[in-house]
Motif scaffolding. Structure first.
Motif, PDB file in Angstrom:
ATOM      1  N   ALA A 146      -6.711   5.192  -7.603  1.00  0.00           N
ATOM      2  CA  ALA A 146      -5.788   6.314  -7.798  1.00  0.00           C
ATOM      3  C   ALA A 146      -4.716   5.960  -8.821  1.00  0.00           C
ATOM      4  CB  ALA A 146      -5.150   6.697  -6.464  1.00  0.00           C
ATOM      5  N   VAL A 147      -4.260   4.705  -8.783  1.00  0.00           N
ATOM      6  CA  VAL A 147      -3.219   4.269  -9.716  1.00  0.00           C
ATOM      7  C   VAL A 147      -3.740   4.270 -11.147  1.00  0.00           C
ATOM      8  CG1 VAL A 147      -1.727   2.324 -10.364  1.00  0.00           C
ATOM      9  CG2 VAL A 147      -1.993   2.926  -7.971  1.00  0.00           C
TER      10      VAL A 147
ATOM     11  N   CYS B 254       0.834  -1.204   0.000  1.00  0.00           N
ATOM     12  CA  CYS B 254       0.000   0.000   0.000  1.00  0.00           C
ATOM     13  C   CYS B 254       0.872   1.259   0.000  1.00  0.00           C
ATOM     14  CB  CYS B 254      -0.927   0.007   1.225  1.00  0.00           C
ATOM     15  SG  CYS B 254      -2.247  -1.234   1.146  1.00  0.00           S
TER      16      CYS B 254
ATOM     17  N   LEU C 147      -6.643   2.877  -3.411  1.00  0.00           N
ATOM     18  CA  LEU C 147      -5.277   2.969  -3.929  1.00  0.00           C
ATOM     19  C   LEU C 147      -5.227   2.586  -5.401  1.00  0.00           C
ATOM     20  CD1 LEU C 147      -3.038   1.515  -1.074  1.00  0.00           C
ATOM     21  CD2 LEU C 147      -2.843   3.782  -2.102  1.00  0.00           C
TER      22      LEU C 147
ATOM     23  N   ASN D 175      -2.472   6.929 -13.376  1.00  0.00           N
ATOM     24  CA  ASN D 175      -1.036   7.005 -13.643  1.00  0.00           C
ATOM     25  C   ASN D 175      -0.784   7.307 -15.115  1.00  0.00           C
ATOM     26  OD1 ASN D 175       1.829   5.874 -14.172  1.00  0.00           O
ATOM     27  ND2 ASN D 175       1.671   5.801 -11.945  1.00  0.00           N
TER      28      ASN D 175
ATOM     29  N   LYS E  42       2.176   4.097  -3.802  1.00  0.00           N
ATOM     30  CA  LYS E  42       2.117   5.567  -3.798  1.00  0.00           C
ATOM     31  C   LYS E  42       3.434   6.204  -4.239  1.00  0.00           C
ATOM     32  CE  LYS E  42      -0.997   5.379   0.200  1.00  0.00           C
ATOM     33  NZ  LYS E  42      -1.135   5.724   1.638  1.00  0.00           N
TER      34      LYS E  42
END
Length: 488
Positions: free
Chosen positions: A465-466, A422, A462, A469, A426
């Motif tokens: 959010a990725v 995790c 998470l 990228n 980030k």
């Protein structure tokens, strides 16, 4: 376990007035080894005259040559003065420009006067240390005699011959080819066999051989000749440091073995001679000593080539032979200790240690199991925030473990890997994010419990959010993970 000692170098003079000079020389030689470790560069070595001080003095090279041509019993004195004068690079060129200067020096080198021979080889040795690459070719008339004298004479004389040969061989392809044709490989093999109890000579043989093995086309021209000789078995026999003499001979011989393993993809000959077993065993001893707090200066200079030998040899070792060859689980314990020991002071060495762990775990389920059973994984997980390429290598090791068995994934989760992932997801490092997603994939498909635990730790947000990228492969991996096991 043997006691680690600091690196011992040559010429242990007893004169207290020279202690500062000796210290500077030791530091210089250590710097040369450090440069070779970091950049794999050839490096010249200068054996200074034990009877001289640091000042060479202004000497008239031309005048000294005239005196040598005509004087009788004073030749030794003039040769001693000439050797000091030849420490000056400009004097070296002046010497070579004089007609018949090298012919005169070789004549004195091969004459019947033992003291003149010793001073003449000192002159040759000073010339070999020249920054001018043309000097090496000028020394060619002396090479047959330098090789011949390796079979006899005094220890000091033999050392000077060896270091002179080692200094000139990288400077010129012509010199290297000539030395090979003149039989330098069998000469070195005979020398180390006959002088195996004289560690100063053994160290000098190791240096000279390592210089040869780093020359251009060495993998095609030098390494096959070395492997066909008795040298590898002699190099392996020197690997264990002598408790009184120190690490220097083992360091030189370990570098030779490293250059040999770099020369070929197939290492069956070295494996058959026990190279992997001996290098692994010594790493276990070094790792144990370091774990006990023994970090004597110079140990890392032996650890580095040993790591590279083991890492390279693993690629040719059949999986079924890996256990007997690389030793038991003590090797992974030692490697973990070395990673921790050099993490802050020698990060490049810590990364190389992790590279060997990566090779071990990629090859063997047993070594993966050993990391788990010895509770070494939590220590590796704590290294994931570190940079210098250490974190990516550690994550590859953890990926190897996860890839081997589904049960291992459960144990990795219990060791805290999910929460660590995790954090790595980030990171700004794209490679770390990509590797983290690959490890996470293996983890979540191993069992519904692991997938649920990841979700419970905020894994969904998470991954979402990725998905933003900038790297397309990373976005696709994250999207695929969200679709697995009804994570969406």
């Amino acid at each position: 376990m043997w006691r680690l000692n600091k690196v011992r170098h040559k010429a242990g003079r007893q004169n207290d007035s020279l202690e500062e000079f000796k210290l500077r020389r030791r530091e210089h030689e250590r710097a040369l080894r450090q440069a070779r470790r970091d950049r794999q560069l050839v490096s010249k070595r200068l054996l200074l005259n034990e009877e001289d001080d640091t000042a060479s003095g202004e000497q008239d090279v031309v005048g000294l040559l005239r005196k040598l041509q005509h004087s009788g019993p004073e030749k030794e004195v003039h040769l001693r003065a000439l050797s000091k004068a030849l420490r000056d690079p400009s004097a070296q060129l002046t010497f070579l420009k004089q007609e018949n200067s090298m012919h005169l020096l070789v004549g004195l080198f091969t004459g019947s006067n033992a003291q003149c021979r010793l001073q003449a080889v000192r002159c040759l040795h000073e010339l070999s240390h020249s920054p001018h690459t043309s000097v090496a070719s000028a020394c060619l008339p002396a090479t047959p005699y330098l090789l011949t004298y390796l079979s006899g004479q005094s220890t000091k004389f033999t050392e000077l011959c060896l270091y002179t040969l080692g200094n000139i061989c990288p400077d010129s392809e012509v010199v290297k080819e000539k030395l090979l044709a003149q039989g330098i490989i069998p000469a070195l093999a005979n020398c180390i066999e006959n002088q195996r109890h004289n560690l100063a000579v053994v160290e000098a043989v190791g240096f000279t051989l390592s210089q040869l093995l780093q020359t251009k086309d060495a993998s095609e021209k030098v390494a096959p000749m070395v492997l066909a000789s008795s040298l590898p078995s002699h190099l392996l026999s020197v690997l264990t440091p002598d408790p009184d003499f120190g690490l220097a001979p083992a360091i030189e011989c370990a570098w030779c073995l490293h250059y040999l393993t770099c020369s070929f993809g197939d290492h069956r000959e070295l494996l058959a001679q026990g190279a992997l077993s001996q290098c692994s065993s010594l790493l276990v001893s070094l790792g144990g000593a370091v774990a006990e707090g023994n970090k004597d200066q110079g140990v890392e200079l032996l650890v580095c080539p040993l790591l590279r030998c083991v890492g390279n040899l693993l690629s040719s070792c059949p999986v079924e032979d890996l256990g007997p060859q690389a030793g038991d689980v003590h090797l992974v314990v030692a490697l973990c200790a070395l990673v921790q020991a050099y993490l802050h002071t020698q990060p490049a060495l810590a990364r190389e240690t992790a590279w060997v762990l990566n090779n071990l775990t990629a090859h063997s389920t047993d070594f993966c199991s050993a990391l788990l059973s010895r509770n070494l994984v939590p220590g590796l997980i704590r290294l994931l925030p570190f940079s210098h390429g250490i974190n990516t290598m550690i994550l590859r090791i953890l990926a190897n473990i996860a890839h081997k068995k589904k049960e291992f994934c459960m144990l990795l989760a219990q060791a805290g890997l999910l929460s660590a992932l995790c954090g790595t997801l980030k990171m700004a490092d794209q490679e770390m994010v990509t590797l983290s997603l690959d490890v996470l994939f293996m983890m979540v498909v191993s069992s519904p419990q692991v997938a649920e635990e990841f979700v419970g730790q905020g894994g969904l947000s998470l991954l979402e959010a990725v998905q933003y990228n900038s790297e397309g492969d990373i976005r696709r991996r994250a999207t695929y993970l969200l679709k697995l096991h009804s994570l969406t």
